[in-house]
Design a protein around this motif. Structure first.
Motif, short mmCIF file in Angstrom:
data_model
loop_
_atom_site.label_atom_id
_atom_site.label_comp_id
_atom_site.label_asym_id
_atom_site.label_seq_id
_atom_site.Cartn_x
_atom_site.Cartn_y
_atom_site.Cartn_z
N SER A 1 33.52 -48.33 -30.56
CA SER A 1 31.87 -47.50 -30.49
C SER A 1 31.33 -47.73 -31.93
O SER A 1 29.94 -48.03 -32.08
N GLY A 2 32.10 -47.61 -32.98
CA GLY A 2 31.50 -47.63 -34.38
C GLY A 2 31.17 -49.07 -34.80
O GLY A 2 29.93 -49.26 -35.23
N VAL A 3 31.67 -49.95 -34.35
CA VAL A 3 31.32 -51.45 -34.38
C VAL A 3 29.96 -51.77 -33.68
O VAL A 3 29.21 -52.44 -34.38
N VAL A 4 30.07 -51.40 -32.51
CA VAL A 4 28.82 -51.75 -31.59
C VAL A 4 27.81 -50.85 -32.17
O VAL A 4 26.53 -51.48 -32.40
N TYR A 5 27.95 -49.71 -32.96
CA TYR A 5 26.65 -49.00 -33.48
C TYR A 5 26.25 -49.58 -34.62
O TYR A 5 25.06 -49.60 -34.93
N MET A 6 27.19 -50.31 -35.50
CA MET A 6 26.83 -50.91 -36.71
C MET A 6 26.08 -52.15 -36.35
O MET A 6 25.04 -52.51 -37.05
N VAL A 7 26.27 -53.04 -35.27
CA VAL A 7 25.57 -53.98 -34.81
C VAL A 7 24.32 -53.40 -34.21
O VAL A 7 23.26 -54.19 -34.54
N ALA B 1 17.61 -52.99 -38.39
CA ALA B 1 17.23 -52.80 -39.80
C ALA B 1 16.59 -54.37 -39.67
O ALA B 1 15.58 -54.44 -40.66
N TRP B 2 16.67 -55.05 -39.07
CA TRP B 2 16.14 -56.45 -38.94
C TRP B 2 14.85 -56.38 -38.62
O TRP B 2 13.67 -57.11 -39.06
N HIS B 3 14.30 -55.55 -37.73
CA HIS B 3 12.87 -55.32 -37.45
C HIS B 3 12.62 -53.55 -37.75
O HIS B 3 12.49 -52.86 -36.88
N PRO B 4 12.33 -53.46 -39.05
CA PRO B 4 12.19 -52.24 -39.41
C PRO B 4 10.77 -51.48 -38.77
O PRO B 4 9.87 -52.38 -38.34
N GLU B 5 10.81 -50.09 -38.53
CA GLU B 5 9.62 -49.73 -38.24
C GLU B 5 8.53 -49.56 -39.32
O GLU B 5 9.07 -49.81 -40.60
N LEU C 1 30.15 -39.90 -36.96
CA LEU C 1 31.08 -39.53 -35.71
C LEU C 1 31.69 -40.81 -35.24
O LEU C 1 32.68 -40.68 -34.64
N LEU C 2 30.89 -41.81 -35.20
CA LEU C 2 31.50 -43.16 -34.66
C LEU C 2 32.20 -44.22 -35.95
O LEU C 2 32.57 -45.31 -35.76
N ASN C 3 32.45 -43.25 -37.05
CA ASN C 3 33.13 -44.10 -38.14
C ASN C 3 34.55 -43.54 -38.07
O ASN C 3 34.97 -42.53 -38.51
N VAL C 4 35.50 -44.52 -37.56
CA VAL C 4 36.88 -44.44 -37.71
C VAL C 4 37.45 -44.07 -39.09
O VAL C 4 38.56 -43.34 -39.24
N LEU D 1 25.34 -55.07 -42.75
CA LEU D 1 25.95 -54.31 -41.84
C LEU D 1 26.63 -55.12 -40.57
O LEU D 1 27.54 -54.75 -40.19
N LEU D 2 25.97 -56.04 -40.38
CA LEU D 2 27.03 -57.27 -39.51
C LEU D 2 28.45 -57.52 -40.10
O LEU D 2 29.47 -57.71 -39.46
N ALA D 3 28.31 -57.63 -41.41
CA ALA D 3 29.41 -57.91 -42.05
C ALA D 3 30.49 -56.59 -42.07
O ALA D 3 31.78 -57.06 -41.86
N VAL D 4 29.91 -55.54 -42.14
CA VAL D 4 30.65 -54.20 -42.23
C VAL D 4 31.10 -54.08 -40.90
O VAL D 4 32.47 -53.72 -40.73
N ALA D 5 30.44 -54.41 -39.75
CA ALA D 5 30.89 -54.30 -38.44
C ALA D 5 32.18 -55.24 -38.10
O ALA D 5 33.04 -54.73 -37.50
#
Length: 213
Positions: free
Chosen positions: A85-91, A97-101, A125-128, A198-202
């Motif tokens: 879940s943490g990995v998916v959330y990072m993705v 982030a690629w399309h910021p508001e 919470l999703l960070n093991v 972030l993708l690298a961190v995931a």
């Protein structure tokens, strides 16, 4: 007779403080996200994310004191669910982030603030790694001969929360001061750079937290 501070021996407190500080000063997704948010949207937005991050850490501390955090990690199904879940959330954050508001001023709408708070909360919470910090690392500093283990865990955990919040606030304050230099083009470049990070961190998170069968 060793020096003490409440239920914790002073040497133990100093060792834990140094360890916690080193962990918090190690670059990670929280640092990057806080810096990007503060640079793009200002100090108020960054502090909102910090509130979510801190609540996430506090919940893990409460679970540790209650004795259930280690049980989560010992359950392979729960651990794998949390990990992926943490990995998916990072993705997902990378995609966001690629399309910021669009950039806004410090007086954001309540919905935007709620979204920022929720992202900070979920990121923890999703960070093991956060779960391991409280359920595995913190107990290594506890001493059954010094009385209540929950009280010791609460004391050391509170020290970590203070350190983490101080480091996070420093990052936000520094990044917010650079906001005047952030144009729309620069904001887009920062967001995409962070998305790649972030993708690298995931990928690193998926690899480093795997458990052999």
């Amino acid at each position: 007779m060793s020096l003490t501070l409440g239920p914790i021996a002073l040497p133990t407190l100093l060792r834990f403080t140094a360890t916690a500080l080193l962990i918090e000063l190690t670059p990670g997704p929280n640092m990057g996200y806080l810096a990007i948010v503060a640079a793009q949207r200002g100090r108020s937005a960054g502090l909102t994310v910090i509130a979510g991050v801190t609540l996430g850490l506090a919940l893990y501390l409460a679970a540790t004191v209650a004795g259930v955090a280690q049980g989560f990690l010992d359950n392979r199904y729960v651990y794998e669910t949390l990990r992926w879940s943490g990995v998916v959330y990072m993705v997902w954050l990378a995609k966001d982030a690629w399309h910021p508001e669009p950039m806004t001023n410090a007086h954001e709408l309540p919905l935007q603030r709620t979204r920022l708070f929720a992202r900070g909360l979920l990121a923890n919470l999703l960070n093991v790694k956060a779960a391991i910090l409280y359920a595995v690392l913190l107990p290594a500093f506890l001493d059954g001969k010094r009385g209540s283990l929950p009280l010791q865990a609460l004391t050391l955990g509170s020290v970590h929360l203070v350190i983490a919040t101080t480091v996070h606030c420093s990052i936000v304050m520094l990044a917010a001061r650079s906001r005047i230099l952030v144009t729309n083009h620069t904001s887009e470049w920062l967001g995409r750079t962070y998305a790649v990070a972030l993708l690298a961190v995931a990928g690193w998170l998926a690899w480093s937290t795997r458990v052999s069968a």
